[in-house]
Design a protein around this motif. Structure first.
Motif, PDB file in Angstrom:
ATOM      1  N   GLY A  15      15.489 -25.351  38.867  1.00 34.71           N
ATOM      2  CA  GLY A  15      15.471 -25.421  40.330  1.00 34.71           C
ATOM      3  C   GLY A  15      14.179 -25.992  40.880  1.00 34.71           C
ATOM      4  N   HIS A  18      14.010 -29.614  42.076  1.00 33.75           N
ATOM      5  CA  HIS A  18      14.480 -29.947  43.427  1.00 33.75           C
ATOM      6  C   HIS A  18      13.362 -29.734  44.435  1.00 33.75           C
ATOM      7  N   ARG A  19      12.603 -28.648  44.232  1.00 30.86           N
ATOM      8  CA  ARG A  19      11.503 -28.358  45.152  1.00 30.86           C
ATOM      9  C   ARG A  19      10.467 -29.489  45.133  1.00 30.86           C
ATOM     10  N   ALA A  21      10.888 -32.544  44.024  1.00 27.93           N
ATOM     11  CA  ALA A  21      11.509 -33.802  44.487  1.00 27.93           C
ATOM     12  C   ALA A  21      11.422 -33.871  46.007  1.00 27.93           C
ATOM     13  N   ALA A  83      16.437 -35.329  39.697  1.00 25.66           N
ATOM     14  CA  ALA A  83      16.374 -34.607  40.978  1.00 25.66           C
ATOM     15  C   ALA A  83      16.080 -35.577  42.123  1.00 25.66           C
ATOM     16  N   LYS A  87      18.385 -36.968  45.617  1.00 25.20           N
ATOM     17  CA  LYS A  87      17.859 -37.034  46.986  1.00 25.20           C
ATOM     18  C   LYS A  87      17.917 -38.440  47.548  1.00 25.20           C
TER      19      LYS A  87
END
Ligand code: ASP
Ligand code: MG
Length: 245
Positions: A15, A18-19, A21, A83, A87
């Motif tokens: 996870g 994602h942060r 990215a 990731a 986005k």
């Protein structure tokens, strides 16, 4: 151009890609400039690979150990590129070797002798965010090497120096360098600026905040080191270097 470095704590879980990215995508939107990102292996990945080696061989040959532990950073760069793709950010991952990080032959403790960032520059020109595996390089004879524990800080500074970028942003699980240990002292004050000399003393004293060789390389090339938190990416914590602003 911006050079960002994310350490193992910033990529501890799937996870977290994602942060970070999101942090990279925001920086791109805000600054509209080329971005190079250097990443470490996920949290304990390097330790786990080293223990795995020990399960097979009590004293692993250093060349093969480098081949094995360089994988940690390779996992991170690929996951971060994925990731970012999610986005809608065009990105490409490169190993140390693909990034042109040339080292001596000293396995497990290699020193960077030169950076030939041609592929990085080409990808940046194509508008891609470039993600570089920290902690590793390639010798002139084509052997995969690693830079010693904590060495991905040095990769980031070497890349910045080669690309003539004046500063590296280190995203950590702390938001700067404090006068005293904030975990023990509730009134600990954050330092806004710090000279290379003081940072070197801290690193020599065993503080984990920056790898000593990265500070030496930064001082030599006049690269500023900004320590900031990936929890509060909008705040600049401590700037290490002369004339740091
Ligand atoms: N992954 C390597 C280590 O744990 C390099 C780094 O994180 O800087 O030492
Ligand atoms: Mg580190």
């Amino acid at each position: 151009m911006i050079v960002m470095k994310f350490g193992g704590a910033a990529v501890a879980t799937a996870g977290s890609f994602h942060r970070i990215a999101a942090i990279i995508a925001d920086a791109r939107k805000e600054h509209q400039c080329p971005i190079v990102v250097v990443v470490s292996a996920m949290a304990n990945a390097t330790d786990q690979l080293l223990s795995l080696a020990k399960e097979v061989h009590p004293n692993p040959p250093r060349r093969e150990q480098d081949m094995l532990i360089s994988v940690g950073e390779r996992i991170s760069i690929a996951l971060l590129a994925m990731a970012l793709e999610l986005k809608g950010v065009d990105a490409v991952s490169f190993t140390g070797s693909q990034s042109g990080i040339i080292t001596d032959e000293c396995h497990a403790e290699a020193s960077i002798v030169e950076v030939k960032p041609w592929r990085i520059l080409r990808a940046l020109n194509e508008g891609k965010v470039v993600i570089v595996a920290g902690f590793q390089g390639v010798s002139r004879t084509g052997e995969i090497t690693t830079l010693g524990r904590g060495g991905s800080d040095t990769s980031a500074v070497a890349i910045a120096a080669a690309l003539k970028v004046s500063c590296v942003d280190f995203y950590k699980d702390v938001d700067g360098i404090y006068w005293s240990d904030p975990k023990k002292d509730g009134n600990a004050k954050k330092m806004e600026k710090m000279e290379y000399t003081e940072a070197k003393k801290l690193a020599e004293g065993g503080a984990k905040v920056l790898h000593l060789s990265s500070i030496l390389l930064a001082e030599k090339n006049g690269v500023l080191l900004r320590i900031r938190s990936f929890y509060k990416p909008e705040e600049i914590g401590t700037v290490v270097g002369s004339g740091g602003a």
